[in-house]
Design an enzyme around this catalytic site. Structure first.
Site, short mmCIF file in Angstrom:
data_model
loop_
_atom_site.label_atom_id
_atom_site.label_comp_id
_atom_site.label_asym_id
_atom_site.label_seq_id
_atom_site.Cartn_x
_atom_site.Cartn_y
_atom_site.Cartn_z
CG HIS A 144 55.61 29.94 -83.06
ND1 HIS A 144 54.67 29.16 -82.44
CD2 HIS A 144 55.39 31.21 -82.60
CE1 HIS A 144 53.93 29.90 -81.63
NE2 HIS A 144 54.35 31.15 -81.72
CB ILE A 145 60.50 33.32 -86.18
CG1 ILE A 145 60.03 33.47 -87.65
CG2 ILE A 145 61.27 32.03 -85.97
CD1 ILE A 145 61.17 33.71 -88.64
N GLY A 176 42.88 42.44 -81.83
CA GLY A 176 43.53 42.87 -80.58
C GLY A 176 44.68 43.79 -80.94
NE ARG A 177 47.40 43.51 -76.26
CZ ARG A 177 47.21 42.98 -75.05
NH1 ARG A 177 47.31 43.73 -74.00
NH2 ARG A 177 46.93 41.70 -74.92
CB ILE A 178 49.13 41.46 -82.82
CG1 ILE A 178 50.03 41.31 -81.58
CG2 ILE A 178 49.89 41.06 -84.09
CD1 ILE A 178 50.40 39.87 -81.23
CB ILE A 211 51.15 35.70 -87.35
CG1 ILE A 211 50.08 36.80 -87.27
CG2 ILE A 211 51.97 35.81 -88.62
CD1 ILE A 211 50.67 38.18 -87.00
CB ALA A 212 46.58 33.36 -84.65
NE ARG A 213 49.89 29.95 -79.11
CZ ARG A 213 50.73 30.98 -79.06
NH1 ARG A 213 51.14 31.57 -80.17
NH2 ARG A 213 51.19 31.42 -77.89
NE ARG A 216 36.95 37.20 -78.21
CZ ARG A 216 37.79 37.00 -77.20
NH1 ARG A 216 37.53 36.09 -76.31
NH2 ARG A 216 38.89 37.72 -77.07
CD GLU A 254 53.84 26.00 -83.40
OE1 GLU A 254 53.25 26.47 -84.37
OE2 GLU A 254 54.42 26.70 -82.55
C1 GLV Z 1 53.96 33.73 -79.47
O1 GLV Z 1 53.40 32.98 -80.19
C2 GLV Z 1 53.37 34.32 -78.32
O2 GLV Z 1 52.24 33.96 -77.96
O3 GLV Z 1 54.02 35.19 -77.73
#
Ligand code: GLV
Length: 328
Positions: free
Chosen positions: A287-288, A156-158, A238-240, A179, A269
């Protein structure tokens, strides 16, 4: 006419509260107390909107107990704290905060990748502990970023932001799995080639996870997937939390089946799997990824714009279940 009432579930910038107060009667949690679900439900009585941060679970039980609620505005791009089916069924709109955090989050993904591959956290702990007595040729040897193969799962964008940084800034070969495949122009811009997940795991030197959390993406990376990776590889999440099986990862790190991992998100978390806390070859951050002041302000502003957009003007900016709008 009296103003609609909204609840702000967590502490937030004072100017965010001020902006909300121009349009709404605001109750906020500036003390950042930990509210139980019952406490949240109690405070939501009579509220038309709630400003959430991703920590508040919005499900059928809560919605049934809060009949006045019309919109939940998340100050996060991810919205797996929303049961969107339950919200849509009850005509409650959800909104998220995309785009405004893309570049900041991609910066962080890259920072975590570099810290992990080049063992920055581990070597800093060594130095602070007073253990640095002399230079050694093999001290904290890591793996190269430049010229290596970057595998991105979730484009995606990130993911695209990370691809651009890798390809254009560090001369990395970028492969991705998603996907759906990006169109040719976007692939060319990101200098990224589409591959299957298995091929990506087998060939990437660095694997970065940027997929949204859904039941289908639960444990996208578990023991079987880690087994496909190179023993020299790094894994960045860095997703979830829940995208990676943290217990399986901790074991693989301990047994050096992959070289290292960098994690900004965790299953359950703010609790962190205890085995991750004891292995040295993992960089852990709380989560920063979107945490810069301008970006967090932009995310808060977007949540406010969604509340005002929907409750005052009838038009939210970034709905996640637009079917609710079609019903109105
Ligand atoms: C951070 O985890 C967000 O979803 O913005």
């Amino acid at each position: 006419m009296s103003k609609p009432k909204v609840l702000v579930a967590r502490a937030i910038f004072p100017e965010t509260i001020e902006r909300l107060a121009q349009h709404f009667e605001v109750e906020s949690n500036q003390a950042d107390e930990a509210w139980s679900k019952a406490g949240l439900i109690e405070r939501l009585q009579g509220k038309a909107g709630v400003f959430t941060t991703g920590s508040e679970r919005i499900d059928a039980e809560l919605l049934d107990a809060c009949p006045d609620l019309k919109i939940c505005a998340n100050m996060a791009v991810g919205y797996n704290n929303f049961d969107t089916d339950a919200m849509t069924a009850r005509g409650v709109l959800g909104t998220n905060a995309p785009d405004v955090l893309t570049e900041t989050t991609a910066d962080f993904g890259f920072a975590l990748l570099m810290a992990t591959a080049r063992r920055i956290a581990e070597s800093e702990h060594f130095l602070r502990a007073g253990r640095w007595q002399k230079w050694a040729y093999d001290m904290f040897s890591g793996s190269d970023i430049h010229g290596s193969t970057l595998g991105i799962i979730g484009m995606g964008r990130i993911g695209q932001g990370i691809a651009r940084r890798g390809a254009h800034g560090f001369g990395m070969k970028v492969i991705y799995h998603n996907r759906s495949r990006l169109d040719a122009a976007l692939e060319a811009e990101c200098k990224a080639s589409y591959v299957g997940k298995e091929e990506l795991l087998k060939t990437a030197d660095h694997v970065v996870l940027v997929v949204p959390y859904t039941p289908a993406s639960h444990h996208t990376i578990g023991a079987a997937e880690i087994a496909l990776m190179k023993p020299t590889a790094t894994l960045i999440n860095i997703a979830r939390g829940g995208i990676v099986d943290d217990a399986a990862l901790a074991l693989a790190l301990k047994e050096r089946r992959i070289a290292a991992a960098g994690l900004d998100v965790f299953e359950g978390e703010p609790k962190v799997h205890p085995d991750l806390l004891t292995v040295p070859n993992v960089v852990l951050t709380p989560h920063i990824a979107s945490a810069t002041v301008p970006t967090r302000k932009a995310m808060a502003d977007l949540a406010v714009d969604n509340l005002v957009g929907y409750l005052v003007k009838g038009q939210p900016l970034t709905p996640v279940n637009p079917a609710v709008l079609a019903k109105n």
